[in-house]
Design an enzyme around this catalytic site. Sequence first.
Site, short mmCIF file in Angstrom:
data_model
loop_
_atom_site.label_atom_id
_atom_site.label_comp_id
_atom_site.label_asym_id
_atom_site.label_seq_id
_atom_site.Cartn_x
_atom_site.Cartn_y
_atom_site.Cartn_z
CG ASP A 1 -0.23 0.07 2.33
OD1 ASP A 1 0.99 -0.20 2.64
OD2 ASP A 1 -1.06 0.04 3.53
CB SER A 2 4.38 1.81 -0.22
OG SER A 2 4.70 0.41 -1.09
CG ASP B 1 0.32 -4.08 2.07
OD1 ASP B 1 0.26 -4.64 3.20
OD2 ASP B 1 1.16 -3.15 2.10
CE LYS C 1 3.27 -5.47 3.92
NZ LYS C 1 2.69 -4.51 4.96
CD GLU D 1 1.03 -1.36 7.94
OE1 GLU D 1 0.41 -0.77 8.81
OE2 GLU D 1 1.20 -0.85 6.93
CD GLU E 1 8.13 -0.16 7.35
OE1 GLU E 1 7.23 -0.76 6.92
OE2 GLU E 1 8.14 1.16 6.76
#
Length: 280
Positions: free
Chosen positions: A49-50, A88, A118, A120, A187
């Site tokens: 999602d970057s 993501d 993925k 978070e 991260e």
Amino acid sequence: MPHPEEKRTVLSLKRMKKRGEKISAVTAYDVPTAKIASDAGIDMILVGDSLGMVLQGYKNTLKVTIDEMIYHTAMVSRGEPLSLVVGDMPFQSYHVSIEKGIENASRLVKEGGAEAVKLEGGQKRFPVIEAILDIDIPVLGHLGLTPQSVHKFGGFRVQGKLKNRAREILQDAVELEKLGVFAIVLESIPFELVRKITETVCIPTIGIGAGKYCDGQILVFHDLVGYTKVYQPRFARKYADTHAVIKDALCHYIKDIETGAFPAEAESYPLKKDIEEFLK
Ligand code: KIV
């Protein structure tokens, strides 16, 4: 190492950790990038999602939607990379309810062609992670500076510098392994803590701004190849200056248009001789 022509799966990545082989990962958001990553032998592609910051120009990743993630994940999958494709889960796609989380993870797999997803976060996300694993979708964990929590952290700040937070991250990593995630992204965490995590868990740790004691590394493609000129964090090593290369090509193109050097005859379509006569 896996054979260069071998399709990477979650199992190949776990095997690599067992053999002490390093895992390479990079982000990709479209077909050409997926193909380049695959051709280069990258083990894992993250459709991160970057893309909200890199492609869409937002200041953080919070505005990215599940439909946008599916759109980009589907592009990457259509490139048929040999790399494992991880989609993501964006902000709000797994926070509202477990049912919504299952539905959105399934959409990433079904419509986007993701081979894993993925999510978070630590403890608070365990129920939804467990539910997604329960329908046999492999999950990649993500701890430390999880960008979807940017406001809670008060900015993009290194995580785990102090004892309590370090203990929390280590504990979350251990629990994520127990739940059954196939790997964890770490991260912006101090490297000594990362070393402890990598030595403690049997699943691969994939670092970004987390130092060398990881089983693998991930970077954002656009940072790695120097595509953008925006601020880059200290861990984002630039392996090429494609911004300069592309700009140079465009300047050359403009000049050729102005001087008439482009297009040449070989780049144009001639008529047959008799029709040319007719035009005259
Ligand atoms: O969204 C993303 O690209 C990521 C990586 C940088 C780990 O989360």
